[in-house]
Design a protein around this motif. Structure first.
Motif, PDB file in Angstrom:
ATOM      1  N   GLY A 184       0.682  -0.900   0.037  1.00  0.00           N
ATOM      2  CA  GLY A 184       0.105  -0.454  -0.065  1.00  0.00           C
ATOM      3  C   GLY A 184       0.877   1.465  -0.132  1.00  0.00           C
ATOM      4  N   GLN A 185       2.139   1.124   0.756  1.00  0.00           N
ATOM      5  CA  GLN A 185       3.180   2.265   0.337  1.00  0.00           C
ATOM      6  C   GLN A 185       3.395   2.805  -1.414  1.00  0.00           C
ATOM      7  OE1 GLN A 185       4.173   4.593   3.335  1.00  0.00           O
ATOM      8  NE2 GLN A 185       2.463   3.424   4.410  1.00  0.00           N
TER       9      GLN A 185
ATOM     10  N   ALA B 189       0.338   3.970  -3.126  1.00  0.00           N
ATOM     11  CA  ALA B 189      -0.297   5.872  -2.511  1.00  0.00           C
ATOM     12  C   ALA B 189       0.338   6.259  -2.900  1.00  0.00           C
ATOM     13  CB  ALA B 189      -0.573   5.681  -0.927  1.00  0.00           C
TER      14      ALA B 189
ATOM     15  N   LEU C 116       0.320   9.477  -5.770  1.00  0.00           N
ATOM     16  CA  LEU C 116       0.598  10.718  -6.198  1.00  0.00           C
ATOM     17  C   LEU C 116       1.590  11.345  -6.891  1.00  0.00           C
ATOM     18  CD1 LEU C 116       1.092  10.562  -2.353  1.00  0.00           C
ATOM     19  CD2 LEU C 116      -0.502  12.555  -3.358  1.00  0.00           C
TER      20      LEU C 116
ATOM     21  N   LEU D 254       4.138   9.880  -7.989  1.00  0.00           N
ATOM     22  CA  LEU D 254       5.866   9.759  -8.183  1.00  0.00           C
ATOM     23  C   LEU D 254       6.042   8.832  -8.632  1.00  0.00           C
ATOM     24  CD1 LEU D 254       4.802  10.172  -3.597  1.00  0.00           C
ATOM     25  CD2 LEU D 254       6.927  11.918  -5.564  1.00  0.00           C
TER      26      LEU D 254
ATOM     27  N   GLN E 197      11.738   3.445   4.524  1.00  0.00           N
ATOM     28  CA  GLN E 197      11.065   2.543   5.840  1.00  0.00           C
ATOM     29  C   GLN E 197      11.473   0.873   5.448  1.00  0.00           C
ATOM     30  OE1 GLN E 197       6.392   2.590   5.463  1.00  0.00           O
ATOM     31  NE2 GLN E 197       6.937   4.039   3.955  1.00  0.00           N
TER      32      GLN E 197
ATOM     33  N   TRP F 202      10.685   8.026  14.332  1.00  0.00           N
ATOM     34  CA  TRP F 202       8.812   7.732  13.952  1.00  0.00           C
ATOM     35  C   TRP F 202       8.093   6.249  13.947  1.00  0.00           C
ATOM     36  CZ3 TRP F 202       8.900   4.153  10.219  1.00  0.00           C
ATOM     37  CH2 TRP F 202      10.448   3.922   9.920  1.00  0.00           C
TER      38      TRP F 202
ATOM     39  N   PHE G 181      -7.169   5.864   0.128  1.00  0.00           N
ATOM     40  CA  PHE G 181      -7.268   4.365   0.367  1.00  0.00           C
ATOM     41  C   PHE G 181      -8.381   3.794   1.788  1.00  0.00           C
ATOM     42  CE2 PHE G 181      -3.783   5.442  -2.447  1.00  0.00           C
ATOM     43  CZ  PHE G 181      -3.551   4.291  -3.454  1.00  0.00           C
TER      44      PHE G 181
ATOM     45  N   ASN H  85      -2.922   4.053   4.520  1.00  0.00           N
ATOM     46  CA  ASN H  85      -1.710   4.876   3.714  1.00  0.00           C
ATOM     47  C   ASN H  85      -1.146   5.203   3.404  1.00  0.00           C
ATOM     48  OD1 ASN H  85      -1.983   1.941   3.250  1.00  0.00           O
ATOM     49  ND2 ASN H  85      -2.800   2.404   0.299  1.00  0.00           N
ATOM     50  N   LEU H  86      -1.119   6.338   5.198  1.00  0.00           N
ATOM     51  CA  LEU H  86      -0.297   7.804   4.661  1.00  0.00           C
ATOM     52  C   LEU H  86       1.900   6.810   5.199  1.00  0.00           C
ATOM     53  CD1 LEU H  86      -2.268   9.424   7.251  1.00  0.00           C
ATOM     54  CD2 LEU H  86      -1.495   9.716   4.803  1.00  0.00           C
ATOM     55  N   PHE H  87       2.377   7.728   4.843  1.00  0.00           N
ATOM     56  CA  PHE H  87       3.731   7.591   5.008  1.00  0.00           C
ATOM     57  C   PHE H  87       4.267   7.548   6.160  1.00  0.00           C
ATOM     58  CE2 PHE H  87       3.171   9.384   0.193  1.00  0.00           C
ATOM     59  CZ  PHE H  87       3.124   8.599   0.244  1.00  0.00           C
ATOM     60  N   PRO H  88       4.756   6.651   7.165  1.00  0.00           N
ATOM     61  CA  PRO H  88       4.569   6.189   8.679  1.00  0.00           C
ATOM     62  C   PRO H  88       5.944   7.185   8.776  1.00  0.00           C
ATOM     63  CG  PRO H  88       5.073   4.484   7.703  1.00  0.00           C
ATOM     64  CD  PRO H  88       4.299   5.179   6.139  1.00  0.00           C
ATOM     65  N   HIS H  89       7.276   7.645   7.451  1.00  0.00           N
ATOM     66  CA  HIS H  89       8.059   7.676   8.191  1.00  0.00           C
ATOM     67  C   HIS H  89       8.372   9.315   8.058  1.00  0.00           C
ATOM     68  CE1 HIS H  89       8.050   7.069   4.327  1.00  0.00           C
ATOM     69  NE2 HIS H  89       9.415   7.568   3.765  1.00  0.00           N
ATOM     70  N   LEU H  90       7.308   9.807   7.727  1.00  0.00           N
ATOM     71  CA  LEU H  90       7.170  11.352   7.308  1.00  0.00           C
ATOM     72  C   LEU H  90       5.629  12.167   8.260  1.00  0.00           C
ATOM     73  CD1 LEU H  90       6.985  11.284   3.615  1.00  0.00           C
ATOM     74  CD2 LEU H  90       9.176  11.060   4.820  1.00  0.00           C
TER      75      LEU H  90
ATOM     76  N   LEU I 129       5.584  15.995  -0.136  1.00  0.00           N
ATOM     77  CA  LEU I 129       6.256  15.361  -1.071  1.00  0.00           C
ATOM     78  C   LEU I 129       6.221  14.861  -2.378  1.00  0.00           C
ATOM     79  CD1 LEU I 129       9.247  13.805  -0.833  1.00  0.00           C
ATOM     80  CD2 LEU I 129       6.800  11.822  -0.735  1.00  0.00           C
ATOM     81  N   ALA I 130       5.178  14.703  -2.681  1.00  0.00           N
ATOM     82  CA  ALA I 130       4.248  14.343  -3.967  1.00  0.00           C
ATOM     83  C   ALA I 130       4.306  16.167  -5.130  1.00  0.00           C
ATOM     84  CB  ALA I 130       3.119  13.835  -4.296  1.00  0.00           C
TER      85      ALA I 130
ATOM     86  N   TYR J 167       3.719  12.330  13.549  1.00  0.00           N
ATOM     87  CA  TYR J 167       3.515  11.953  12.866  1.00  0.00           C
ATOM     88  C   TYR J 167       2.654  10.947  12.753  1.00  0.00           C
ATOM     89  CZ  TYR J 167       9.092  12.267  13.113  1.00  0.00           C
ATOM     90  OH  TYR J 167      10.017  12.380  12.281  1.00  0.00           O
TER      91      TYR J 167
ATOM     92  N   ALA K  81       1.080   8.243  12.965  1.00  0.00           N
ATOM     93  CA  ALA K  81       1.019   7.024  13.953  1.00  0.00           C
ATOM     94  C   ALA K  81       0.721   7.401  15.702  1.00  0.00           C
ATOM     95  CB  ALA K  81       2.183   6.084  14.697  1.00  0.00           C
ATOM     96  N   ASP K  82       0.759   8.603  15.487  1.00  0.00           N
ATOM     97  CA  ASP K  82       0.643   9.843  16.425  1.00  0.00           C
ATOM     98  C   ASP K  82      -1.005   9.796  16.758  1.00  0.00           C
ATOM     99  OD1 ASP K  82       2.534   8.721  17.769  1.00  0.00           O
ATOM    100  OD2 ASP K  82       4.005  10.551  17.177  1.00  0.00           O
TER     101      ASP K  82
ATOM    102  N   ARG L 104      -3.794  15.370   1.760  1.00  0.00           N
ATOM    103  CA  ARG L 104      -2.648  14.605   0.705  1.00  0.00           C
ATOM    104  C   ARG L 104      -2.571  15.411  -0.435  1.00  0.00           C
ATOM    105  NH1 ARG L 104       0.453   9.032   1.888  1.00  0.00           N
ATOM    106  NH2 ARG L 104      -1.795   8.996   1.103  1.00  0.00           N
ATOM    107  N   ALA L 105      -3.763  14.002  -0.867  1.00  0.00           N
ATOM    108  CA  ALA L 105      -4.201  13.644  -1.826  1.00  0.00           C
ATOM    109  C   ALA L 105      -5.006  15.285  -2.755  1.00  0.00           C
ATOM    110  CB  ALA L 105      -5.771  12.442  -2.375  1.00  0.00           C
TER     111      ALA L 105
ATOM    112  N   MET M 123      -1.775  18.523  -3.910  1.00  0.00           N
ATOM    113  CA  MET M 123      -2.065  17.891  -5.795  1.00  0.00           C
ATOM    114  C   MET M 123      -2.422  19.070  -6.436  1.00  0.00           C
ATOM    115  SD  MET M 123       1.624  16.113  -6.409  1.00  0.00           S
ATOM    116  CE  MET M 123       0.625  16.684  -7.751  1.00  0.00           C
TER     117      MET M 123
END
Ligand SMILES: Nc1ncnc2c1ncn2[C@@H]1O[C@H](COP(=O)(O)OP(=O)(O)O)[C@@H](O)[C@H]1O
Ligand SMILES: [Mg+2]
Lengths: 226, 244
Positions: A122-123, A126, A130, A132, A145, A222, B86, B90-95, B103-104, B136, B138-139, B152-153, B156
């Motif tokens: 899914g990463q 997604a 967008l 990318l 990740q 994170w 979705f 499907n968020l980017f967990p590291h951002l 990002l996009a 983040y 996850a929080d 996020r969508a 763009m």
């Protein structure tokens, strides 16, 4: 009761110097080998996962060759075999470093590849949604990740590899193991030297592990264990 | 009315299994379409064909004036113009939330960090969570994460938005906050296709409801007609199950 005489090691200034130099050399080799090996490993993992056969097959061959042969053989090949075939002369330190980098990279590559495989589909989906591109998805979404997931394994591998590096003393690199042998050959206190080496390796391992774990927390703040 | 999406005799197989069977559907700019149907009927696959996430074997897909190539060669041209939300966020967990949004726009549209940041904050305000920008994913709660996914969508600035069961993975008590966000978005005139079983949302927002079963479009109707006098037996059966 054995009669332990550790002062036989400290007594001669040259022994202490060799020991300290040895520790420095071992640390330097690990830092350089770790960083360069990691970068090679990253490239190998990417190549091995590639759709392009021209990249995938050579990288897989390299990785499997390294993982299925002894380090000492690789070391002799890089330090003596390659210079003979291609007619060049490098200092032993440089050759040994190259051998370590190649060796590390194969192990790292396999760990990193497992990380790639573990990033949820899914990463990247997604990210595609967008707009990318492939390279951006790899660099900005999948890679960070994947590395976070396998970071603890990379650290363990690093420490494990550190403990195997003593073997480079075989080609004359003056690392910690080499210093131990140098001293024991002169004062005949093999047992004391052995104990000091063991403690030094253990402390260095703990230090590496601590520094790397702390680094991980800085780089991947994170990350939550699932 | 200007056509935004045109699907013409679209067919898709997974191996020998036909997931999409002669789909014909035309959607105008600013129109809101809700797609419903039993699980496995091909709803996700259909909207994934619209933004070129899935290749297809025959027929044509036209989106924003671009003809989607079957093999996905011009996929990124489509994807930068079409937003998607979705079921699993499907968020980017590291951002951080902000970085998820910027990002996009930075990488794809070539905006500077500042421009993208300002735009992202604008949309985070629209979904009413600007104060979470530096956290983040996850929080955040599930509802908050899904609203970030919408922001996020939107950052763009897509010409249309696709939603694939955006509330199905949410705890019941936060479903409303996401639906409200989608209603707000609908009011701005965005073209939307929503796969959802939230029939209240369909009644309130949809111009048309599409019912799918076994890869086919069985029925297309206005919400009034769809809910009060569905013509097909399968639609009636489905509605009796969903509406309880
Ligand atoms: N990648 C795939 N490979 C094979 N079959 C798939 C794949 N994705 C979906 N399917 C099948 O296609 C059918 C439609 O799936 P989907 O579009 O996800 O349905 P829905 O969203 O309506 O539940 C299902 O039967 C599913 O099992
Ligand atoms: Mg689905």
């Amino acid at each position: 009761m054995i009669d332990l005489r550790f002062y036989e090691i400290w007594r001669e200034q040259i022994f202490v110097e060799k020991l300290i130099n040895g520790i420095g050399t071992s640390i330097l080799l690990m830092i350089l080998g770790g960083i360069i090996g990691f970068i090679f490993g990253l490239a190998l993992a990417t190549a091995r996962g590639s759709k392009i056969r021209f990249l995938r097959i050579p990288s897989a061959t390299f990785i499997e060759s390294v993982r299925n042969t002894p380090l000492i053989v690789q070391l002799f090949f890089v330090c003596f075999g390659l210079p003979m075939i291609f007619e060049y002369r490098w200092p032993f330190f440089a050759s040994a470093l190259l051998a370590l980098c190649l060796n590390f990279s194969a192990y790292y590559a396999e760990i990193i590849r497992a990380g790639f495989d573990n990033v949820e589909y899914g990463q990247s989906e997604a990210a595609r949604a967008l707009g990318l591109g492939k390279n951006d998805i790899l660099a900005y979404i999948v890679l960070p990740q994947a590395l976070a997931k396998v970071y603890p394994s990379l650290v363990s591998q690093f420490v494990f590899l550190f403990l195997t590096t003593g073997i480079i003393s075989e080609v004359g690199v003056e690392d910690l193991t080499w210093a131990g042998r140098y001293i024991a050959d002169r004062n005949f206190r093999d047992f004391e030297v052995f104990i000091v080496l063991t403690i030094a390796y253990a402390l260095l391992s703990v230090m590496f592990r601590g520094v790397l774990t702390a680094t991980g927390q800085l780089v991947f703040p994170w990350y939550r264990e699932k | 009315m200007e056509t935004c999406i045109n699907l013409n005799d679209l067919n898709k197989w997974f191996g020998s299994f036909q997931v999409l069977d002669s789909i014909n559907l035309s959607i105008s700019t600013a129109e809101k379409v809700v797609i419903c149907g039993p699980s496995g009927s091909g709803k996700s696959t259909l909207i994934r064909c619209v933004n070129a996430l899935e290749p297809f074997q025959s027929g044509s897909v036209n989106v924003c004036g671009i003809s989607v190539e079957k093999n996905g060669r011009n996929a990124t041209d489509i994807q930068r113009r079409v937003g998607m939300v979705f079921q699993q966020f499907n968020l980017f967990p590291h951002l951080s939330v902000l970085k998820n949004c910027t990002l996009a726009p930075c990488r794809v549209l070539g905006l500077s960090d500042d421009e993208a940041g300002a735009k992202a904050m604008h949309y985070l305000e629209r979904v009413r969570i600007p104060e979470q920008a530096s956290k983040y994913p996850a929080d955040l709660s599930g509802g908050q994460q899904q609203r970030v996914a919408i922001a996020r969508a939107l950052t763009m600035e897509p010409e249309l938005m696709l939603f694939d069961e955006p509330t199905s993975a949410l705890d019941p008590e936060v479903v409303t906050e996401v639906l409200d966000t989608m209603v707000d978005l609908a009011e701005t005139g965005m073209t939307m296709i929503c796969v959802t079983h939230e029939m209240g949302f369909a009644k309130q927002v949809a111009d048309r409801v599409v019912f799918m079963d076994e890869g086919k479009i069985i029925e297309i109707a206005t919400p009034e007609k769809f809910f009060s006098e569905p013509t097909h037996e399968r639609t009636q059966f489905f509605l009796s199950r969903v509406l309880g």
